[in-house]
Design a protein around this motif. Structure first.
Motif, PDB file in Angstrom:
ATOM      1  N   ARG A 145      -0.529  -7.000   3.588  1.00 26.37           N
ATOM      2  CA  ARG A 145       0.728  -6.676   2.918  1.00 26.37           C
ATOM      3  C   ARG A 145       0.428  -5.900   1.637  1.00 26.37           C
ATOM      4  O   ARG A 145      -0.536  -6.186   0.941  1.00 26.37           O
ATOM      5  CB  ARG A 145       1.515  -7.936   2.591  1.00 26.37           C
ATOM      6  CG  ARG A 145       1.959  -8.683   3.852  1.00 26.37           C
ATOM      7  CD  ARG A 145       2.888  -9.838   3.546  1.00 26.37           C
ATOM      8  NE  ARG A 145       4.196  -9.426   3.095  1.00 26.37           N
ATOM      9  CZ  ARG A 145       5.182  -8.990   3.884  1.00 26.37           C
ATOM     10  NH1 ARG A 145       4.984  -8.898   5.184  1.00 26.37           N
ATOM     11  NH2 ARG A 145       6.343  -8.661   3.391  1.00 26.37           N
ATOM     12  N   LEU A 146       1.288  -4.936   1.337  1.00 27.59           N
ATOM     13  CA  LEU A 146       1.138  -4.145   0.123  1.00 27.59           C
ATOM     14  C   LEU A 146       2.520  -3.887  -0.457  1.00 27.59           C
ATOM     15  O   LEU A 146       3.409  -3.386   0.245  1.00 27.59           O
ATOM     16  CB  LEU A 146       0.436  -2.818   0.431  1.00 27.59           C
ATOM     17  CG  LEU A 146       0.138  -1.937  -0.760  1.00 27.59           C
ATOM     18  CD1 LEU A 146      -0.861  -2.609  -1.700  1.00 27.59           C
ATOM     19  CD2 LEU A 146      -0.409  -0.590  -0.304  1.00 27.59           C
ATOM     20  N   THR A 203      -6.164   0.506  -3.605  1.00 30.52           N
ATOM     21  CA  THR A 203      -4.899   0.193  -2.938  1.00 30.52           C
ATOM     22  C   THR A 203      -5.150  -0.418  -1.567  1.00 30.52           C
ATOM     23  O   THR A 203      -4.541  -1.426  -1.186  1.00 30.52           O
ATOM     24  CB  THR A 203      -4.021   1.451  -2.823  1.00 30.52           C
ATOM     25  OG1 THR A 203      -3.735   1.930  -4.147  1.00 30.52           O
ATOM     26  CG2 THR A 203      -2.727   1.163  -2.097  1.00 30.52           C
ATOM     27  N   ARG A 230       4.506  -5.076   5.041  1.00 31.24           N
ATOM     28  CA  ARG A 230       3.375  -5.247   5.942  1.00 31.24           C
ATOM     29  C   ARG A 230       2.913  -3.880   6.409  1.00 31.24           C
ATOM     30  O   ARG A 230       3.692  -3.106   6.936  1.00 31.24           O
ATOM     31  CB  ARG A 230       3.749  -6.114   7.144  1.00 31.24           C
ATOM     32  CG  ARG A 230       2.619  -6.167   8.147  1.00 31.24           C
ATOM     33  CD  ARG A 230       2.320  -7.472   8.787  1.00 31.24           C
ATOM     34  NE  ARG A 230       2.411  -8.686   8.064  1.00 31.24           N
ATOM     35  CZ  ARG A 230       1.382  -9.269   7.427  1.00 31.24           C
ATOM     36  NH1 ARG A 230       0.205  -8.696   7.395  1.00 31.24           N
ATOM     37  NH2 ARG A 230       1.539 -10.418   6.829  1.00 31.24           N
ATOM     38  N   ALA A 248      -4.383  -4.306  -0.212  1.00 32.67           N
ATOM     39  CA  ALA A 248      -3.698  -4.674   1.026  1.00 32.67           C
ATOM     40  C   ALA A 248      -4.530  -5.673   1.819  1.00 32.67           C
ATOM     41  O   ALA A 248      -3.985  -6.630   2.390  1.00 32.67           O
ATOM     42  CB  ALA A 248      -3.409  -3.430   1.867  1.00 32.67           C
TER      43      ALA A 248
END
Length: 141
Positions: free
Chosen positions: A20-21, A10, A25, A14
């Protein structure tokens, strides 16, 4: 600190998306750019020599190649032997946990074990085979 392979992926996702995920942001783009900068100038990473062989072997993840330190990971300005692009980054943990991030090919990988000593040759072999397999699967090897 501890985490899971999923958490690492994860985080790497990002980083691949410039902070960004899932549309939000979480890191400034300036922070991401700073992480990728060389913060040791002309110093080479070189061989990391052990002073505790039961805990870690000598480490040279990219023999014969130039490597530098950024903020949070090792910078590899040359293409890697398993398919990664110049400008990729990576790091590891003491129990033979490894990750890499290749922004040019938009791919990242994580492998986690609980094996000592660090830089265990068979584990590094599995890591290399895993990386080659990922690049073969995406057609980028």
């Amino acid at each position: 600190m501890y985490s899971t392979a999923g958490d690492y992926l994860t985080f790497l996702q990002a980083l691949l998306h410039e902070g960004r995920l899932n549309g939000r942001r979480i890191l400034k783009s300036e922070t991401i750019a700073l992480m990728y900068e060389n913060h040791i100038g002309d110093l080479a990473v070189g061989v990391l020599k052990t002073n505790n062989p039961p805990l870690t072997n000598d480490v040279d993840l990219f023999p014969g190649q130039t490597a530098r330190w950024g903020l949070g990971f090792m910078l590899t300005p040359e293409p890697g032997p398993n398919g990664r692009s110049a400008g990729s980054v990576n790091w590891a943990g003491i129990f033979n946990t490894y990750y890499w991030l290749d922004p040019a090919k938009r791919v990242a990988g994580v492998i986690m074990t609980q094996i000592l000593p660090f830089a265990d040759a068979p584990t590094l072999g599995v890591y290399g085979a895993f990386e080659r397999g990922v690049y073969a699967a995406i057609g980028g090897g």
